[in-house]
Structures are given as structure tokens and as C-alpha cells.
Design an enzyme around this catalytic site. Structure first.
Site: not given
Ligand code: CP
Length: 302
Positions: A54-55, A84, A105, A133
Site C-alpha cells: 500500500r505505502t 556493500k 521505509r 507510520h
Molecule cells: N498499511 C501499510 O503500511 O501497508 P504496506 O505495508 O503494504 O505498505
């Protein structure tokens, strides 16, 4: 209007004025299914050291729909020079020369803050391990607004792995912008909300292990996954993974106009038979992420 640059924590966007502006923009974009060229010539780099559906895709789609372009590294721990031995800080300074904004991420809590400290371009935390998040929280609050038309005064049961659940950590910070919230935190004793995410909250919270007792009065049930990848001992995960399962029996206890949310991905904590109920908002919630992230990128980069 508060000027934001980096978004490493939900605290960076915890202003009612800013949220209202972003939600208005997101709703306009959503109602018109809009595409525009407002970010033509801008580049977003998505740097992912941990998996995402999603993100990643909603940020990439948001940038493309605004006329911008995207650079992306999936599994950056293996397919970037991190393999590396390059540090995150060095990688961020290099990407600063190629992109106008970075979505990161990373599996380590605090990684987004470390990255922001060396970044001249806006750095967006797309999830830092069991930390935060913030843009998930943004789309979660937007979903409350879309589904229920208001946020103040809601009774919200937040269920599952509140220890490792970064979406919950950020969500509680954003909900604290609103008044008279009744927040009920449901988790096994081993997975309660860490003290650092409780201590500055203005709204009252209640903590319990019992989901069933919360359901008949909840306006919103926010389910979360037990975060397998954060456990050191497989056995502990196995013991806790089925702590809460929301199925037909639970559905029957809910109010007619309640809303069921989940940041997704889910495993077994919401049964598939619940998906068709109109109160199940989790797929709509995920789709809202596109428009919220379009609004956010416009705000940061226009
Ligand atoms: N909700 C969410 O962060 O989903 P993903 O881990 O798929 O990005």
C-alpha cells in the site's frame, strides 16, 4: 499554517488546521478522480528496506497522478549499495542530488529521523520498524472523516499488537488533535502500548484485554495484525497470533453505523466473511491513501 518539511512523526502533522486543509484537498481530488500536472518536473524517490504494498504503490501512484516521476528501490538492503556497507545517512545524501522528496521505509525505529537529519529534501517516514507510520495515520483519520463525517467525540476500540504496531503509535498522536475521544486499547498483556506513546496524550485512554466487551458501544473498531516480524521468539508469536479474531459473531455485536478499519495487510484477525458487510471500511481506507498522499505531496512540493 504550520510549515512542514520532513514528516518523521505524526507530531509533525498534528495540527487541526493542516489536517483540515489536507483532507479538503484529498476529498476534491477523490471526488473528481483527479489527475493534474502540479508536480511536473518533480521526482519522488521511494527507498524501501522493508516490504510494502500500500505505502509504496499509493505514493508512487500519487506522484504519477500529479505529473511527477518516481525512482524506486524495493528491498534496498539487497539491491542498493547498503549491501556493500553504505550507511543510510550516506544513501540519503546521495539521493538528495537526484530527487525532490524521499519516502523511506526501514525496519529500524528512528531510521526516518536519522535520515531526515541529513536530508535537504523532504523526508517522509513510510514506516520505521515498530516506531511510527505517520502517513498511515493521516489516511486513517481521513477515513474516519469520510465514513462518519466527524472525528471529535468518537469511541474507538484499537485492537491487537499495540506494542509493535507503528500505525497505532502515529494514529494516537493524530487523534489527540481532536476532542472528547474515547480511546479503548485492546491487547494481550505482552503487547500493550509502550509508555512513550501514552504519556503526552490529552484524550483519555482505557486499556483492556477484552475485545468483546468493547464492541457494542464502539463507533470504530480498528483492528491490527500481530506483527510476526517483530518477535524475537517464534513461540511467543505463535501463542499470541490468534489473540483477537473479528468474525461474524463480533459483527453481530456492533452498532448499525459502526466502522471496521484495519491498516492492512491482515492475516487472520478479520475473517473474510466480514468483508462484504458495509461497515467494513478497510479496503476503502487503503484506497483513501492515494488521495491523502496526493494532497500531502502537493503540500510539500508545490
Ligand atoms: N498499511 C501499510 O503500511 O501497508 P504496506 O505495508 O503494504 O505498505
Amino acid at each position: 499554517m504550520q510549515k512542514i518539511h520532513h514528516i518523521t512523526s505524526a507530531q509533525n502533522i498534528a495540527s487541526r488546521e493542516l489536517l483540515e486543509k489536507l483532507f479538503q484537498t484529498a476529498e476534491t481530488l477523490q471526488n473528481k478522480q483527479a489527475r493534474n500536472d502540479s508536480l511536473q518536473g518533480k521526482i519522488l524517490a521511494c527507498l524501501l528496506y522493508e516490504p510494502s504494498t500500500r505505502t509504496r504503490f499509493s505514493f508512487e501512484a500519487a506522484m504519477l497522478r500529479l505529473g511527477g516521476q518516481v525512482l524506486s528501490s524495493e528491498d534496498a538492503g539487497r539491491y542498493s549499495s547498503a549491501k556493500k556497507g553504505e550507511t543510510l545517512e550516506d544513501a540519503i545524501q546521495i539521493i538528495n542530488g537526484y530527487a525532490d522528496c524521499i519516502m523511506l521505509r526501514h525496519p529500524e525505529k528512528g531510521a526516518a529521523q536519522r535520515a531526515a537529519e541529513v536530508s535537504d529534501v523532504p523526508l517522509i517516514n513510510g514506516g520505521d520498524g515498530p516506531g511510527e507510520h505517520p502517513t498511515q495515520a493521516l489516511l486513517d483519520v481521513y477515513t474516519l472523516y469520510k465514513e462518519l463525517g466527524k472525528i471529535d467525540g468518537l469511541n474507538i476500540a484499537i485492537v491487537g499488537d499495540l506494542k509493535h504496531g507503528r500505525t497505532v503509535h502515529s494514529l494516537l498522536m493524530l487523534l489527540d488533535v481532536y476532542k472528547d475521544m474515547r480511546l479503548r486499547l485492546v491487547s494481550p498483556k505482552q503487547l500493550t502500548l509502550p509508555a512513550e506513546y501514552k504519556q503526552n496524550l490529552q484524550n483519555s485512554i482505557e486499556e483492556t484485554t477484552n475485545m468483546q466487551d468493547m464492541l457494542s458501544t464502539a463507533d470504530v473498531v480498528y483492528m491490527t495484525r500481530i506483527q510476526k516480524e517483530r518477535f524475537e521468539a517464534k513461540e511467543e508469536y505463535e501463542n499470541l497470533k490468534d489473540s483477537y479474531i473479528f468474525g461474524k459473531e463480533e459483527l453481530a455485536l456492533l452498532k448499525k453505523n459502526a466502522v471496521i478499519m484495519h491498516p492492512l495487510p491482515r492475516v487472520d484477525e478479520i475473517s473474510k466473511e466480514v468483508d462484504k458487510d458495509p461497515r467494513s471500511a478497510y479496503f476503502r481506507q487503503a484506497h483513501n491513501g492515494l488521495y491523502v498522499r496526493m494532497a500531502l505531496l502537493q503540500h510539500l512540493l508545490e
